[in-house]
Design a protein around this motif. Structure first.
Motif, mmCIF file in Angstrom:
data_model
loop_
_atom_site.group_PDB
_atom_site.id
_atom_site.type_symbol
_atom_site.label_atom_id
_atom_site.label_comp_id
_atom_site.label_asym_id
_atom_site.label_seq_id
_atom_site.Cartn_x
_atom_site.Cartn_y
_atom_site.Cartn_z
ATOM 1 N N ILE A 43 0.875 -1.175 0.000
ATOM 2 C CA ILE A 43 0.000 0.000 0.000
ATOM 3 C C ILE A 43 0.909 1.220 0.000
ATOM 4 C CG2 ILE A 43 -1.764 1.286 1.243
ATOM 5 C CD1 ILE A 43 -2.706 -1.386 2.425
ATOM 6 N N ARG A 44 0.699 2.099 -0.970
ATOM 7 C CA ARG A 44 1.528 3.299 -1.106
ATOM 8 C C ARG A 44 0.644 4.541 -1.100
ATOM 9 N NH1 ARG A 44 3.629 2.224 -6.693
ATOM 10 N NH2 ARG A 44 3.223 4.429 -6.715
ATOM 11 N N GLY A 48 0.737 13.489 -5.465
ATOM 12 C CA GLY A 48 0.238 14.466 -6.412
ATOM 13 C C GLY A 48 1.280 15.364 -7.035
ATOM 14 N N ILE A 49 2.546 15.129 -6.769
ATOM 15 C CA ILE A 49 3.589 15.995 -7.329
ATOM 16 C C ILE A 49 3.698 15.813 -8.839
ATOM 17 C CG2 ILE A 49 6.081 16.405 -7.383
ATOM 18 C CD1 ILE A 49 6.104 15.855 -4.387
ATOM 19 N N GLU A 50 3.621 14.574 -9.317
ATOM 20 C CA GLU A 50 3.818 14.301 -10.744
ATOM 21 C C GLU A 50 2.631 14.729 -11.596
ATOM 22 O OE1 GLU A 50 4.052 10.149 -10.382
ATOM 23 O OE2 GLU A 50 5.859 10.239 -9.179
ATOM 24 N N ASN A 51 1.423 14.327 -11.202
ATOM 25 C CA ASN A 51 0.287 14.521 -12.096
ATOM 26 C C ASN A 51 -0.970 15.020 -11.379
ATOM 27 O OD1 ASN A 51 -0.347 12.297 -10.658
ATOM 28 N ND2 ASN A 51 -0.398 10.897 -12.387
ATOM 29 N N SER A 52 -0.825 15.642 -10.263
ATOM 30 C CA SER A 52 -1.901 16.217 -9.455
ATOM 31 C C SER A 52 -2.943 15.192 -9.010
ATOM 32 C CB SER A 52 -2.576 17.394 -10.169
ATOM 33 O OG SER A 52 -3.402 16.961 -11.226
ATOM 34 N N GLU A 53 -2.555 13.910 -8.939
ATOM 35 C CA GLU A 53 -3.402 12.885 -8.341
ATOM 36 C C GLU A 53 -2.783 12.487 -7.015
ATOM 37 O OE1 GLU A 53 -3.439 9.563 -10.946
ATOM 38 O OE2 GLU A 53 -4.848 10.466 -12.337
ATOM 39 N N ALA A 54 -3.592 12.416 -5.991
ATOM 40 C CA ALA A 54 -3.109 11.975 -4.694
ATOM 41 C C ALA A 54 -4.046 10.893 -4.195
ATOM 42 C CB ALA A 54 -3.059 13.128 -3.702
ATOM 43 N N GLY A 55 -3.499 9.958 -3.431
ATOM 44 C CA GLY A 55 -4.360 8.928 -2.887
ATOM 45 C C GLY A 55 -3.596 7.755 -2.323
ATOM 46 N N ILE A 56 -4.354 6.717 -2.006
ATOM 47 C CA ILE A 56 -3.810 5.477 -1.474
ATOM 48 C C ILE A 56 -3.920 4.433 -2.580
ATOM 49 C CG2 ILE A 56 -4.049 3.686 0.273
ATOM 50 C CD1 ILE A 56 -5.384 5.763 2.050
ATOM 51 N N ILE A 57 -2.801 3.774 -2.881
ATOM 52 C CA ILE A 57 -2.753 2.797 -3.962
ATOM 53 C C ILE A 57 -2.401 1.424 -3.408
ATOM 54 C CG2 ILE A 57 -1.651 2.187 -6.147
ATOM 55 C CD1 ILE A 57 -0.821 5.123 -6.379
ATOM 56 N N LEU A 58 -3.116 0.414 -3.851
ATOM 57 C CA LEU A 58 -2.806 -0.977 -3.547
ATOM 58 C C LEU A 58 -2.153 -1.564 -4.793
ATOM 59 C CD1 LEU A 58 -3.099 -3.430 -1.623
ATOM 60 C CD2 LEU A 58 -5.308 -3.871 -2.717
ATOM 61 N N VAL A 59 -0.932 -2.090 -4.636
ATOM 62 C CA VAL A 59 -0.157 -2.595 -5.773
ATOM 63 C C VAL A 59 0.251 -4.038 -5.506
ATOM 64 C CG1 VAL A 59 1.877 -2.217 -7.216
ATOM 65 C CG2 VAL A 59 0.808 -0.281 -6.089
ATOM 66 N N ASN A 60 0.117 -4.879 -6.526
ATOM 67 C CA ASN A 60 0.613 -6.257 -6.442
ATOM 68 C C ASN A 60 1.954 -6.326 -7.162
ATOM 69 O OD1 ASN A 60 1.129 -8.972 -6.389
ATOM 70 N ND2 ASN A 60 -0.763 -9.593 -7.372
ATOM 71 N N HIS A 61 3.043 -6.408 -6.394
ATOM 72 C CA HIS A 61 4.383 -6.494 -6.968
ATOM 73 C C HIS A 61 4.821 -7.935 -7.196
ATOM 74 C CE1 HIS A 61 5.403 -2.264 -6.746
ATOM 75 N NE2 HIS A 61 4.943 -2.218 -5.517
ATOM 76 N N GLY A 159 -2.230 -16.775 4.533
ATOM 77 C CA GLY A 159 -2.526 -15.729 5.510
ATOM 78 C C GLY A 159 -1.608 -14.516 5.402
ATOM 79 N N PHE A 160 -1.307 -14.078 4.178
ATOM 80 C CA PHE A 160 -0.486 -12.880 3.997
ATOM 81 C C PHE A 160 -1.271 -11.647 4.454
ATOM 82 C CE2 PHE A 160 1.046 -15.474 0.242
ATOM 83 C CZ PHE A 160 2.211 -15.889 0.859
ATOM 84 N N ILE A 161 -0.561 -10.640 4.968
ATOM 85 C CA ILE A 161 -1.190 -9.398 5.427
ATOM 86 C C ILE A 161 -0.339 -8.214 4.972
ATOM 87 C CG2 ILE A 161 -1.923 -8.027 7.428
ATOM 88 C CD1 ILE A 161 -2.160 -10.635 8.998
ATOM 89 N N VAL A 162 -0.994 -7.173 4.499
ATOM 90 C CA VAL A 162 -0.319 -5.902 4.234
ATOM 91 C C VAL A 162 -1.034 -4.858 5.083
ATOM 92 C CG1 VAL A 162 -1.712 -5.388 2.183
ATOM 93 C CG2 VAL A 162 0.484 -4.259 2.495
ATOM 94 N N ILE A 163 -0.243 -4.034 5.779
ATOM 95 C CA ILE A 163 -0.802 -3.012 6.673
ATOM 96 C C ILE A 163 -0.183 -1.667 6.323
ATOM 97 C CG2 ILE A 163 -1.004 -2.234 9.074
ATOM 98 C CD1 ILE A 163 -0.713 -5.182 9.906
ATOM 99 N N ARG A 164 -1.032 -0.654 6.277
ATOM 100 C CA ARG A 164 -0.545 0.705 6.065
ATOM 101 C C ARG A 164 -1.556 1.663 6.623
ATOM 102 N NH1 ARG A 164 3.904 3.028 3.036
ATOM 103 N NH2 ARG A 164 3.592 5.211 3.309
#
Length: 164
Positions: A43-44, A48-61, A159-164
């Motif tokens: 979770i990142r 908004g510095i690059e393209n004026s979008e800000a938020g919380i992103i869930l990414v599968n790496h 039972g993997f967990i990601v916390i942010r």
């Protein structure tokens, strides 16, 4: 002891050794196959510095898909449940700034949602983000709002967990 007996004992020892090696190799292959499709969710925050979008992103790496088992959202230290329509409505009720300007994009993640490899999902996003004007939103996504997402690979039961 006859030579035939010694040869038979050596053959049994070699067979047992071969069986042990084959067993260990099969286990190593199974572990490799599980890891080769293991999802790695992160979770990142996007500021908004690059393209004026800000938020919380869930990414599968990871290399495999992630199957969401459940999620828990915490707002200012109080659990508001899984990230569903009810949790989002609760968040809107508790934050007076949303009455002025709401984030336009919300992705809810009910149970059994699949996140593909290399997929990015905005859990909450605001377009036209300005750090001064929308400091309340930045505080919301970096301080007040916490996500805990439980997920599995295609094999399940990890039972993997990601916390942010």
């Amino acid at each position: 002891m006859s030579p035939n007996f010694i040869i038979a004992v050596c053959a049994v020892i070699i067979a047992l050794g071969s069986f042990f090696v084959a067993f260990k190799q099969a286990r190593a292959i199974r572990d490799h196959n599980r890891r080769s499709v293991q999802p790695i969710l992160r979770i990142r925050h996007r500021d908004g510095i690059e393209n004026s979008e800000a938020g919380i992103i869930l990414v599968n790496h990871g290399l495999g898909p992630a199957f969401i088992a459940n999620s828990v959202v915490t707002y200012k230290g109080t659990s508001i449940g899984p990230w569903t329509q009810q949790a989002y409505a609760h968040l809107l009720d508790r934050n007076e700034k949303f009455g002025i300007e709401r984030p336009k994009y919300v992705t809810l993640i009910p149970e059994h949602t699949v996140i593909a490899s290399n997929q990015e999902i905005y859990l909450l996003r605001m377009d036209g983000f300005d750090r001064q004007q929308h400091s309340w939103f930045w505080d919301l996504i970096t301080v007040d709002l916490k996500f805990e997402i439980h997920y599995e690979s295609i094999y399940g039961q990890e039972g993997f967990i990601v916390i942010r």
